[in-house]
Design an enzyme around this catalytic site. Structure first.
Site, mmCIF file in Angstrom:
data_model
loop_
_atom_site.group_PDB
_atom_site.id
_atom_site.type_symbol
_atom_site.label_atom_id
_atom_site.label_comp_id
_atom_site.label_asym_id
_atom_site.label_seq_id
_atom_site.Cartn_x
_atom_site.Cartn_y
_atom_site.Cartn_z
ATOM 1 N N TRP A 319 0.829 -1.206 0.000
ATOM 2 C CA TRP A 319 0.000 0.000 0.000
ATOM 3 C C TRP A 319 0.862 1.254 0.000
ATOM 4 O O TRP A 319 0.573 2.216 -0.718
ATOM 5 C CB TRP A 319 -0.946 -0.007 1.200
ATOM 6 C CG TRP A 319 -1.854 1.180 1.256
ATOM 7 C CD1 TRP A 319 -3.079 1.309 0.672
ATOM 8 C CD2 TRP A 319 -1.603 2.430 1.929
ATOM 9 N NE1 TRP A 319 -3.614 2.551 0.942
ATOM 10 C CE2 TRP A 319 -2.721 3.258 1.708
ATOM 11 C CE3 TRP A 319 -0.550 2.919 2.696
ATOM 12 C CZ2 TRP A 319 -2.820 4.542 2.223
ATOM 13 C CZ3 TRP A 319 -0.631 4.208 3.211
ATOM 14 C CH2 TRP A 319 -1.771 5.010 2.977
ATOM 15 N N ASP A 338 -6.695 -3.145 -1.883
ATOM 16 C CA ASP A 338 -6.863 -3.461 -0.457
ATOM 17 C C ASP A 338 -7.150 -2.234 0.396
ATOM 18 O O ASP A 338 -7.335 -2.354 1.609
ATOM 19 C CB ASP A 338 -5.608 -4.178 0.068
ATOM 20 C CG ASP A 338 -5.402 -5.533 -0.593
ATOM 21 O OD1 ASP A 338 -6.404 -6.256 -0.760
ATOM 22 O OD2 ASP A 338 -4.257 -5.853 -0.960
ATOM 23 N N ASP A 339 -7.173 -1.070 -0.220
ATOM 24 C CA ASP A 339 -7.421 0.171 0.514
ATOM 25 C C ASP A 339 -8.894 0.240 0.941
ATOM 26 O O ASP A 339 -9.800 0.069 0.115
ATOM 27 C CB ASP A 339 -7.062 1.369 -0.373
ATOM 28 C CG ASP A 339 -7.233 2.694 0.338
ATOM 29 O OD1 ASP A 339 -6.255 3.162 0.927
ATOM 30 O OD2 ASP A 339 -8.359 3.237 0.313
ATOM 31 N N LEU A 340 -9.137 0.526 2.222
ATOM 32 C CA LEU A 340 -10.512 0.551 2.736
ATOM 33 C C LEU A 340 -11.332 1.642 2.051
ATOM 34 O O LEU A 340 -12.514 1.449 1.748
ATOM 35 C CB LEU A 340 -10.508 0.755 4.248
ATOM 36 C CG LEU A 340 -11.884 0.746 4.924
ATOM 37 C CD1 LEU A 340 -12.617 -0.563 4.667
ATOM 38 C CD2 LEU A 340 -11.723 0.991 6.427
ATOM 39 N N TRP A 380 -12.277 7.297 -4.000
ATOM 40 C CA TRP A 380 -12.042 7.953 -2.705
ATOM 41 C C TRP A 380 -13.010 9.122 -2.498
ATOM 42 O O TRP A 380 -13.505 9.333 -1.397
ATOM 43 C CB TRP A 380 -10.597 8.437 -2.612
ATOM 44 C CG TRP A 380 -9.619 7.375 -2.214
ATOM 45 C CD1 TRP A 380 -9.788 6.414 -1.257
ATOM 46 C CD2 TRP A 380 -8.320 7.158 -2.768
ATOM 47 N NE1 TRP A 380 -8.676 5.614 -1.179
ATOM 48 C CE2 TRP A 380 -7.749 6.051 -2.094
ATOM 49 C CE3 TRP A 380 -7.582 7.785 -3.750
ATOM 50 C CZ2 TRP A 380 -6.474 5.567 -2.380
ATOM 51 C CZ3 TRP A 380 -6.310 7.304 -4.040
ATOM 52 C CH2 TRP A 380 -5.767 6.217 -3.366
#
Length: 388
Positions: A319, A338-340, A380
């Site tokens: 990340w 994998d970023d929330l 995002w």
């Protein structure tokens, strides 16, 4: 005797037709395999669908490679130009000299073929181009860099998407001066054309305003990333400022030699935890051994190679490198699955009941290549809007 075939590419189902003297036509996607085949049969009603001969098969392979971003030269593919008007032939020959990732205007083509002032006629000839991709009419723009027209299914959006795929590979990458190595307007146009649901998220978020942060070196960028881990932005900035203050002789910029000389006590005194201290020392040791690539090095490296090299450093995970690729190096095609925040934004944009897994995001992300960085930024923004 003519033959036709349909084949898959990164932009959809394309078609090709051939005869004894070479390729007689190329068909860009018409909204699906069945529609592409139907359009191809209308264009060549006497042709039979079958296995292409070897030279046509090679041309198909090269078209597929080009449309997934590889720098392929199609200028030597044999075309059957019987029945093509002499002026159109000259236009097509000039267009075939334009390499991937570059463009000319209609007026420049007119000048090259000895017909200055015939830009409109050049546009009309390209609008009737029977060999799109092989005769790269998508690389010919209107005056002032405007897209101009495009007769294939999807119109100008398809043209921009093809240019986007080529430019992502061909344009120079970010060189440390805070600029993107791609055209954000082209990237957004590509995403809009590739994914209607994402296009709605783009409309809600507004203009692409992501900023690239300058860095003097990969070493300094990684040192800052280590300090910032698991801290609020304000606290991390304070501690990193204190770290930089320990290096007055290098303009308050950390160096590998300086880090290795400083005592543990000195580094701990500025607020570094022991795990971060050990990570910084490992980074400095690797930098001194020449294991950390320079900015010049990373220009020649693919993203996966950069990730592999940098995650060898203690405390640096995938990340962290993905964030460096996006926000320091301006790489166009990074998708941190994998970023929330990415997972939350995906759920909002595509109205899923549960947070998606990495496989679902990766599958959808195939549509966004080669501009997954821009798609990530919009995901995002979707997550930010949902949290307000």
């Amino acid at each position: 005797m003519h033959g036709i075939a349909v084949f898959e590419t990164a932009i959809g189902s394309c078609g090709i037709a051939w005869g004894e003297r070479g390729i007689v036509g190329v068909q860009l996607p018409e909204g699906g395999e069945a529609r592409t085949r139907a359009r191809l049969r209308r264009r060549f009603p006497d042709a039979a669908e079958g296995r292409p001969p070897a030279d046509v098969g090679r041309a198909i392979d090269d078209i597929v490679r080009l449309l997934r971003g590889e720098p392929v030269d199609l200028s030597t593919v044999l075309l059957d130009l019987e029945g093509v008007a002499p002026f159109h032939r000259r236009v097509y020959e000039a267009a075939r000299t334009i390499g991937p990732g570059t463009t000319l205007s209609y007026g420049e083509i007119a000048t090259r073929i000895g017909a200055p002032g015939a830009a409109r006629a050049v546009g009309q000839a390209l609008g009737r181009n029977p060999f799109p991709v092989i005769v790269p009419c998508h690389r010919v723009l209107a005056a002032g860099g405007k897209a101009g027209g495009f007769s294939a299914d999807g119109g100008v959006s398809t043209k921009l998407r093809m240019l986007a795929i080529e430019r992502a590979r061909q344009q120079a990458l970010f060189d440390g001066d805070g600029k993107f190595g791609f055209d954000p307007d082209v990237a957004v146009a590509h995403l809009r054309a590739a994914d209607k649901a994402l296009a709605r998220a783009i409309d809600r978020a507004g203009p692409f305003t992501m900023q690239i942060k300058r860095t003097p070196s990969i070493f300094v960028a990684l040192a800052e990333a280590i300090v910032y881990q698991q801290l609020s932005g304000k606290a991390a900035a304070t501690i990193f400022g204190r770290v930089c203050a320990l290096f007055p002789r290098s303009g308050h910029t950390p160096t590998a030699e300086g880090l290795l000389r400083l005592s543990d006590g000195k580094l701990r005194s500025v607020g570094l935890s022991r795990p971060k201290l050990l990570a910084l020392r490992d980074l400095a040791a690797r930098q001194k051994r020449g294991e950390v690539p320079t900015l010049a090095d990373v220009h020649r490296m693919e993203a996966d190679e950069i990730i592999e090299r940098l995650t060898a450093v203690r405390g640096i995970g995938r990340w962290t490198v993905e964030m460096l690729l996006m926000f320091r190096l301006g790489r166009p095609d990074v998708l941190p699955v994998d970023d929330l925040g990415i997972r939350k934004g995906f759920s909002v944009a595509f109205r899923t009941r549960e947070l998606p897994g990495r496989d679902e995001i990766e599958r959808r992300g195939e549509r966004w290549k080669p501009y997954r960085t821009v798609a990530s930024w919009y995901l995002w923004r979707a997550a930010d809007r949902a949290s307000k």
